[in-house]
Write an enzyme that holds these catalytic residues in place. Sequence first.
Site, PDB file in Angstrom:
ATOM      1  N   TRP A 187       0.822  -1.213   0.000  1.00  0.00           N
ATOM      2  CA  TRP A 187       0.000   0.000   0.000  1.00  0.00           C
ATOM      3  C   TRP A 187       0.849   1.253   0.000  1.00  0.00           C
ATOM      4  CZ3 TRP A 187      -4.375  -0.972  -1.914  1.00  0.00           C
ATOM      5  CH2 TRP A 187      -4.994  -2.205  -1.684  1.00  0.00           C
TER       6      TRP A 187
ATOM      7  N   ASP B  24      -1.380   6.704   6.625  1.00  0.00           N
ATOM      8  CA  ASP B  24      -2.482   5.859   6.184  1.00  0.00           C
ATOM      9  C   ASP B  24      -2.707   4.844   7.299  1.00  0.00           C
ATOM     10  OD1 ASP B  24      -4.201   4.010   5.091  1.00  0.00           O
ATOM     11  OD2 ASP B  24      -2.905   3.464   3.411  1.00  0.00           O
TER      12      ASP B  24
ATOM     13  N   LYS C 150     -12.217  -1.690   7.807  1.00  0.00           N
ATOM     14  CA  LYS C 150     -11.485  -2.604   8.688  1.00  0.00           C
ATOM     15  C   LYS C 150     -12.031  -2.521  10.116  1.00  0.00           C
ATOM     16  CE  LYS C 150      -8.345  -2.709   5.244  1.00  0.00           C
ATOM     17  NZ  LYS C 150      -8.011  -3.824   4.366  1.00  0.00           N
TER      18      LYS C 150
END
Length: 362
Positions: free
Chosen positions: A103, A173, A197
């Site tokens: 990511w 992030d 999540k």
Amino acid sequence: MTKRAYNFNAGPSALPYEVLETAQKELLDFQNTGMSIMEMSHRSATFEEVHNGAIERLRKIYSIPENYEVLFLQGGASLQFAMIPMNFLQEGKTASYIQTGSWSEKAVKEAKLFGNIATAASTKENKYRNIPSIQEITWNEDDAYVHLTSNNTIFGTQWKVFPDTGNVPLVADMSSDILSTPVDVSKFGIIYAGAQKNLGPSGVTVVIMRKDLLEKENQNIPTMLKYSTHADNNSLYNTPPTFGIYMLGEVLKWVENKGGLEQVAKNNEEKAALIYNVIDQSNGFYKGHAEKDSRSLMNITFRVTDEELEKKFLAEAKAAGFVGLNGHRSVGGCRASAYNAVPREACQALADFMVKFQQDHQ
């Protein structure tokens, strides 16, 4: 209680059962309005109360200072990969990125479209098995910002201590570990996270941003891609993901009822330990991917000692009611994502299954 799967999906992932029950009960008639929350105007007083309530709860849970905006956006963390450099990577400036997994690589790819990028640190040569030490990280005092990914879902690593970047804004992030442990928000310029999540269902992206950064925003970009557009309109410039925001608010209530972030963090440590202990005591039958000091409490990544046995493990686990244990398609192996809403009972059941599987196949 309805029989539930042992849900270890990496995202979208498990939601608190109590929250799902509330949503089910309120789905057809929210607060005696004769409408679902999904049917009502986002400009209505009823939804405004839901919307502002979610913002205030997040502020309270994280002790977010008054000089920070809390925004509910769309497009996932992936859009933030582009929006952040689009807004804040000024011409002639450099942004430093710490690469700890797939990511952060994607974030770098997007940022390169808008300006100069430097690598502040990278653990790629170690197959992303660890988080770099603070001493390994380098940046310049005139950098536009320093970017990191706090938890790496694919490789199962997580930051335990964040760098102090001083006057350079630290951008994080936190998609896969937000709300899992206390965080000092004041150490960051920007925190962003996809909801799917720990915060709620997919569709909402939370951005926590220091207000003074808005003064440095690029004005020559489309309206919807400016943070000030959303800050000036309380995230209601256009129609927001109303149901997702409602669910996010209910998840925040659930966190409060569980004792807040300190208790949630304690629960997460205990849940992860159940599975990591099996890996560590297996004499190599199970092999964790992450180095011990970098292990994620959210995503527990491991391999079974033999490839054919690993296939058998995943097949038998699926038959036993465990969902989402396959590792990411890019790396394979196994991954148990034990987010906030995954109950301790599920982690204990997986630990017991792993012990028995080893006993049956040694």
